[in-house]
Design a protein around this motif. Structure first.
Motif, PDB file in Angstrom:
ATOM      1  N   ASN A   1      -8.838  -2.154  34.367  1.00 36.72           N
ATOM      2  CA  ASN A   1      -8.751  -1.254  33.209  1.00 36.72           C
ATOM      3  C   ASN A   1      -8.144   0.087  33.589  1.00 36.72           C
ATOM      4  O   ASN A   1      -7.337   0.653  32.845  1.00 36.72           O
ATOM      5  N   TYR A   2      -8.529   0.598  34.758  1.00 37.13           N
ATOM      6  CA  TYR A   2      -7.982   1.874  35.229  1.00 37.13           C
ATOM      7  C   TYR A   2      -6.468   1.768  35.408  1.00 37.13           C
ATOM      8  O   TYR A   2      -5.719   2.678  35.027  1.00 37.13           O
ATOM      9  N   THR A   3      -6.019   0.654  35.964  1.00 35.73           N
ATOM     10  CA  THR A   3      -4.588   0.436  36.182  1.00 35.73           C
ATOM     11  C   THR A   3      -3.810   0.516  34.872  1.00 35.73           C
ATOM     12  O   THR A   3      -2.785   1.195  34.785  1.00 35.73           O
ATOM     13  N   LYS A   4      -4.300  -0.198  33.870  1.00 33.52           N
ATOM     14  CA  LYS A   4      -3.565  -0.302  32.614  1.00 33.52           C
ATOM     15  C   LYS A   4      -3.698   0.950  31.751  1.00 33.52           C
ATOM     16  O   LYS A   4      -2.721   1.420  31.163  1.00 33.52           O
ATOM     17  N   GLU A   5      -4.905   1.500  31.670  1.00 33.79           N
ATOM     18  CA  GLU A   5      -5.133   2.637  30.785  1.00 33.79           C
ATOM     19  C   GLU A   5      -4.428   3.903  31.266  1.00 33.79           C
ATOM     20  O   GLU A   5      -4.005   4.735  30.472  1.00 33.79           O
ATOM     21  N   HIS A   6      -4.300   4.041  32.588  1.00 32.55           N
ATOM     22  CA  HIS A   6      -3.770   5.290  33.136  1.00 32.55           C
ATOM     23  C   HIS A   6      -2.427   5.108  33.852  1.00 32.55           C
ATOM     24  O   HIS A   6      -1.919   6.055  34.460  1.00 32.55           O
ATOM     25  N   ASN A   7      -1.854   3.905  33.802  1.00 36.74           N
ATOM     26  CA  ASN A   7      -0.559   3.622  34.427  1.00 36.74           C
ATOM     27  C   ASN A   7      -0.571   3.960  35.918  1.00 36.74           C
ATOM     28  O   ASN A   7       0.322   4.624  36.442  1.00 36.74           O
ATOM     29  N   LYS A   8      -1.601   3.478  36.617  1.00 38.17           N
ATOM     30  CA  LYS A   8      -1.752   3.717  38.044  1.00 38.17           C
ATOM     31  C   LYS A   8      -1.452   2.443  38.822  1.00 38.17           C
ATOM     32  O   LYS A   8      -1.275   1.375  38.247  1.00 38.17           O
ATOM     33  N   CYS A   9      -1.413   2.570  40.134  1.00 38.32           N
ATOM     34  CA  CYS A   9      -1.187   1.421  41.007  1.00 38.32           C
ATOM     35  C   CYS A   9      -2.455   1.169  41.825  1.00 38.32           C
ATOM     36  O   CYS A   9      -3.001   2.096  42.427  1.00 38.32           O
ATOM     37  N   VAL A  10      -2.914  -0.073  41.834  1.00 34.60           N
ATOM     38  CA  VAL A  10      -4.094  -0.452  42.601  1.00 34.60           C
ATOM     39  C   VAL A  10      -3.727  -1.619  43.514  1.00 34.60           C
ATOM     40  O   VAL A  10      -3.161  -2.617  43.059  1.00 34.60           O
ATOM     41  N   ILE A  11      -4.020  -1.474  44.805  1.00 33.32           N
ATOM     42  CA  ILE A  11      -3.803  -2.559  45.766  1.00 33.32           C
ATOM     43  C   ILE A  11      -5.167  -2.960  46.314  1.00 33.32           C
ATOM     44  O   ILE A  11      -5.863  -2.150  46.933  1.00 33.32           O
ATOM     45  N   VAL A  12      -5.554  -4.196  46.042  1.00 37.56           N
ATOM     46  CA  VAL A  12      -6.856  -4.717  46.463  1.00 37.56           C
ATOM     47  C   VAL A  12      -6.651  -5.729  47.578  1.00 37.56           C
ATOM     48  O   VAL A  12      -5.957  -6.733  47.391  1.00 37.56           O
TER      49      VAL A  12
END
Length: 232
Positions: A195-206
């Motif tokens: 949700n954080y990725t999509k709502e705030h246009n961020k990049c997450v690498i898990v």
């Protein structure tokens, strides 16, 4: 009218190799790794223990240097950042999540989140207010005055995630964030990151070995013996 979301390159790795030791004792941890990650996407870096996932995250963050190859962060070669600039970058634009949480036991949940905000230069009063807002936003306000030893594993990881998101980071690096959690708790964490990725246009690498997370990723990268293989 639909809002046009600009995608920017956050991480660019070019033929990245990391070797430990020399001669007969050398270990090739990573070999010729190349890929790009962009804002608005969650990348799942999947592979077994010892495949090089943690090493790759530390190289992306500039915590260690590659043997050969280049790492670019926010469209700038990491070698062109001064140590002070890198430190500021990690404080203000990168968030870290670890399997073992790394919460400070002597601080409350709110104070653990506040610490990150202090590093970004927030005034104490503003940091306190924002930390409380974040805990309530993610339905964790009841933990604000609790200390980590009195929390469950899932509660600790949620606080650790909130701490990583506190500086509104453009890049989140998560190392086995669900590894210590039961299935439901793990899915709650990965959904929060999605949700954080999509709502705030961020990049997450898990980075993870948990195949149950593949449905939450925009892109899957597989590491095997230090080499990158594209996922399905």
């Amino acid at each position: 009218m639909n809002k046009i979301i600009k995608r920017s390159c956050i991480v660019h790795l070019d033929r990245l190799t990391k070797i430990y030791g020399t001669n007969e004792n050398k270990t090739v941890a990573l070999h010729q790794i190349s890929f790009q990650s962009f804002s608005g996407e969650l990348i799942l870096l999947i592979g077994p223990s010892g495949s090089g996932k943690t090493t790759l995250l530390t190289l992306i963050a500039g915590l260690t240097k590659p043997t050969t190859g280049t790492v670019s962060l926010f469209e700038k070669d990491i070698e062109h950042y001064t140590p002070r600039e890198l430190q500021r970058l990690r404080a203000k634009r990168i968030g870290f999540i670890f399997q073992t949480f790394f919460l400070i036991d002597s601080l409350t949940a709110m104070e653990n989140v506040e610490v990150v905000l202090h590093f970004t230069g927030k005034h104490r009063r503003d940091a306190h207010r924002q930390a409380m807002q974040l805990l309530h936003r993610f339905h964790m306000g009841y933990l604000s005055k609790r200390f980590p030893p009195s929390m469950s594993q899932g509660e600790k990881q949620r606080v650790a995630v909130i701490r990583a998101l506190a500086n509104n980071a453009d890049l989140i690096l998560a190392d086995e964030p669900t590894g210590s959690l039961e299935s439901k708790q793990g899915f709650d964490i990965i959904r929060l990151l999605q949700n954080y990725t999509k709502e705030h246009n961020k990049c997450v690498i898990v980075a993870s070995h948990d195949l149950r997370l593949v449905d939450y990723a925009d892109r899957i990268l597989r590491l095997e013996d230090g080499m990158l293989r594209k996922g399905d």
